[in-house]
Design a protein around this motif. Structure first.
Motif, PDB file in Angstrom:
ATOM      1  N   LYS A  38       0.843  -1.202   0.000  1.00  0.00           N
ATOM      2  CA  LYS A  38       0.000   0.000   0.000  1.00  0.00           C
ATOM      3  C   LYS A  38       0.868   1.239   0.000  1.00  0.00           C
ATOM      4  O   LYS A  38       1.955   1.257   0.589  1.00  0.00           O
ATOM      5  N   THR A  41      -1.123   6.637   1.303  1.00  0.00           N
ATOM      6  CA  THR A  41      -2.527   6.941   1.571  1.00  0.00           C
ATOM      7  C   THR A  41      -3.324   5.695   1.952  1.00  0.00           C
ATOM      8  O   THR A  41      -4.501   5.780   2.262  1.00  0.00           O
ATOM      9  N   LYS A  43      -3.742   3.190  -0.218  1.00  0.00           N
ATOM     10  CA  LYS A  43      -4.240   2.603  -1.462  1.00  0.00           C
ATOM     11  C   LYS A  43      -3.409   1.373  -1.829  1.00  0.00           C
ATOM     12  O   LYS A  43      -2.177   1.400  -1.769  1.00  0.00           O
TER      13      LYS A  43
END
Length: 151
Positions: A38, A41, A43
């Protein structure tokens, strides 16, 4: 290589910070908690291939062209006699390549992992050992002597 899968995201964020986020990692560890990389953030950026793709890649002995590097943990190589596919794959990839061992003290000692790592380190072109506690035990030292002036 590193100690825990959650460190994959830390490594990716470090690469991103120095402008190298375009390099695509092949994650040897099976899909599961911590293996998804990830960004800062949260994501999802990269995941290991699904099991049948993993098996196909491992059996081929070749890193597909779309990948630039390999991410894995030491635990993937602690039973090379029982599970030989991943160790054989890494052994082949290590030849004439550079290994970066985060938490490198985990690659040493008189363990299955330590013995395996000593073999692939010898075949590598170069190695970067990263460890705050590299010399915590005398049995840790032989792995460093393979590619450093400690020898």
């Amino acid at each position: 290589m590193t100690e825990k899968t959650f460190l994959f995201s830390d490594i990716y964020r470090d690469l991103n910070a120095i402008g190298c986020s375009h390099y695509i990692p092949y994650i040897i560890n099976a899909r599961g908690k911590g293996t998804t990389i990830k960004d800062e953030t949260g994501k999802k950026v990269y995941m290991p291939p699904v099991k049948n793709q993993q098996t196909e890649i491992m059996q081929s002995g070749e890193l597909p062209d779309k990948y630039d590097m390999v991410f894995t943990t030491y635990t993937q190589f602690n039973s090379p006699l029982k599970r030989s596919t991943k160790p054989a794959f890494l052994q082949k990839l290590a030849k004439d390549n550079i290994l970066i061992l985060d938490e490198a003290h985990n690659s040493s000692g008189d363990s299955n992992t330590g013995k395996f790592m000593q073999n692939i380190i010898q075949d590598s072109m170069g190695i970067l050992f990263l460890s705050a506690t590299f010399a915590k035990r005398p049995d840790n030292m032989p792995v460093y002597a393979l590619k450093t002036c400690i020898s």
